[in-house]
Write a protein that holds these residues in place. Structure first.
Motif: not given
Length: 473
Positions: A1-6, A364-370, A390-392, A453-456
């Motif tokens: 699953m895509p993952y982003a962690s600002p 920014v482009t996900l996934p990333c660590e900002f 549908g992306e999470v 948990r961000f469900a787009v």
């Protein structure tokens, strides 16, 4: 699953430190060996040091100390036989500890082994500077103990008293006096004051690195100076021990980015004091003291997560889940203090100023660590990204868990345009503290950092705003 962690960071005063093991009181009736304090609580690598168990309970038959690094060993001290035909007798609670020259500087666990089993762990510090012990009778300025610069001093707060030390400084020197007490399991709430020969107070520090003090002092003129150290409420005893290093060497307050992808060579900027080759960091100060900056490259370890050794410094329960490694800046003047660098799980993106308004959000482009910095007051940070229905993604703020006095909060918005092409922003959610406590009273994992948990919900553009509630309530 895509993952982003600002992530949003502010300059930190000490790296992440190793977790204290907190054990519930044994419910059994049998006694259990308990280790509370060693004196001294550390030593220099490549030397042997006499160590005494200065506080503990049920220490019957303690005949060994066990350290978490194989290069640190202990042998119980023996008293000469009273008669030639008798064997030497062990001296209770006294050991000679040998620290191999290849033991890295840091904080290690030590346990006592006796009749009633293996004790709880306590901290034992391995340093790089010459070490001395506090001498008795240094409770008055007139009887201050003389010490050399670039030395580590081990002492104990007596209670209702202060310990005084005298040193000679030269004009232009920048001295860093870094005291360790609470960070190495001491009960001492250490306070330091610095005076000139005329008795004028030049500096004072109490809580800088958590509850431990640090003095940054630029020597104004050649001469003698005096350092006073005491417990803030004048408590004392064997469990109120301390170590302080008085050094002209480098000290790193923080670095950017404070994380890197495992197995890569990263570019980092150190912010600190006495950095060889460093330049002034314009406008960057901590408690009024200017910082320098220095660009460095380093290899981020690529070991497997299951093989990573936690940094050997104090961490609170909520900080223990952070994965990272310990870094020290090496220089001709010696190694710096340790800093915590986190392991990133996605590409690291540095904040680009100005980004304090929605129209100036960093894309920014996900996934990333900002990665960014809080401040000044009233200055939030905005970032913008595209996502598909549908992306999470998991959005997580990490700041307070680095030992910082921060309280990050994040707002998520969806950005659309109306029939006139005008931009409209609608709030989706905001999140703040992480309230889950999985460890109960003995291992409280609640944190001022939050996650979501961000469900787009739909294809489109989204924004996130992060701010520090401690600066921007």
């Amino acid at each position: 699953m895509p993952y982003a962690s600002p992530r949003s960071f502010v300059p930190f005063f000490a790296g992440l430190l190793s977790c204290l093991a907190l054990a519930d009181s044994a419910s059994a009736q049998l006694p259990v060996t308990q280790l509370y304090a060693l004196s001294p609580p550390g030593g220099r690598h490549g030397t042997a040091v006499d160590v005494t168990i200065s506080s503990g309970t049920d220490l019957d038959g303690v005949k060994a100390l066990y350290f978490s690094h194989p290069g640190i060993t202990a042998v119980q001290k023996m008293s000469p036989p009273k008669l030639p035909q008798l064997a030497a007798e062990p001296i209770a609670n006294q050991f000679t500890v040998t620290i191999a020259a290849d033991v890295p500087p840091g904080v290690y666990d030590v346990r006592a082994i006796g009749t009633f089993g293996v004790s709880n762990p306590r901290s034992f510090v391995v340093g790089t500077l010459p070490e001395v012990k506090e001498q008795s009778g240094n409770n008055l300025r007139e009887k201050a103990q003389a010490i050399e610069l670039n030395t580590t001093v081990n002492g104990t707060a007596d209670g209702n008293n202060s310990d005084w030390y005298k040193f000679t400084g030269k004009a232009g020197q920048r001295l860093i006096v870094d005291c360790w007490a609470q960070r190495i399991d001491s009960r001492m709430d250490a306070t330091m004051e610095l005076y000139d020969a005329a008795g004028k107070q030049l500096a004072r520090s109490r809580d800088f690195n958590r509850r431990d003090p640090l003095i940054d002092f630029s020597v104004p003129a050649d001469g003698d100076y005096f350092l006073k150290i005491y417990d803030f409420v004048y408590a004392g005893g064997g469990e109120h021990f301390y170590r302080f290093a008085m050094s002209t060497g480098p000290y790193v307050d923080y670095l950017l980015p404070p994380c890197g992808l495992p197995g890569t060579k990263g570019n980092f900027t150190l912010y600190g004091r006495n950095l060889p080759g460093g330049v002034p960091a314009d406008g960057v100060t901590i408690e009024g003291r200017p910082l320098e900056k220095l660009a460095v490259q380093m290899d981020v370890p690529g070991d497997k997560p299951t093989e990573r050794v936690p940094p050997g410094t104090l961490a609170k329960p909520d900080e223990a889940e952070l994965d990272g490694f310990e870094y020290r800046f090496a220089s001709p003047q010696g190694a710096s203090n340790s800093c915590f660098i986190g392991y990133a799980s996605a590409p690291v993106v540095l904040e680009q100023e100005p980004n304090d308004e929605p129209a100036k959000a960093n894309v920014v482009t996900l996934p990333c660590e900002f990665v960014g910095e809080f401040g000044p007051r009233g200055n939030p940070d905005w970032l913008q990204f595209d996502a598909k229905a549908g992306e999470v993604y998991w959005l997580e703020a990490i700041s307070e868990r680095l030992g910082l006095p921060t309280d990050p909060a994040v707002l998520i918005q969806r950005v659309t345009k109306n029939d006139k092409g005008e931009e409209q922003a609608a709030d989706i959610t905001d999140f703040d503290d992480h309230g889950a406590n999985v460890g109960g009273l003995s291992f409280n994992t609640t944190s001022d950092d939050g996650s979501f948990r961000f469900a787009v919900p739909a294809d489109g553009t989204y924004r996130a705003m992060i701010r520090d509630l401690a600066l921007n309530p």
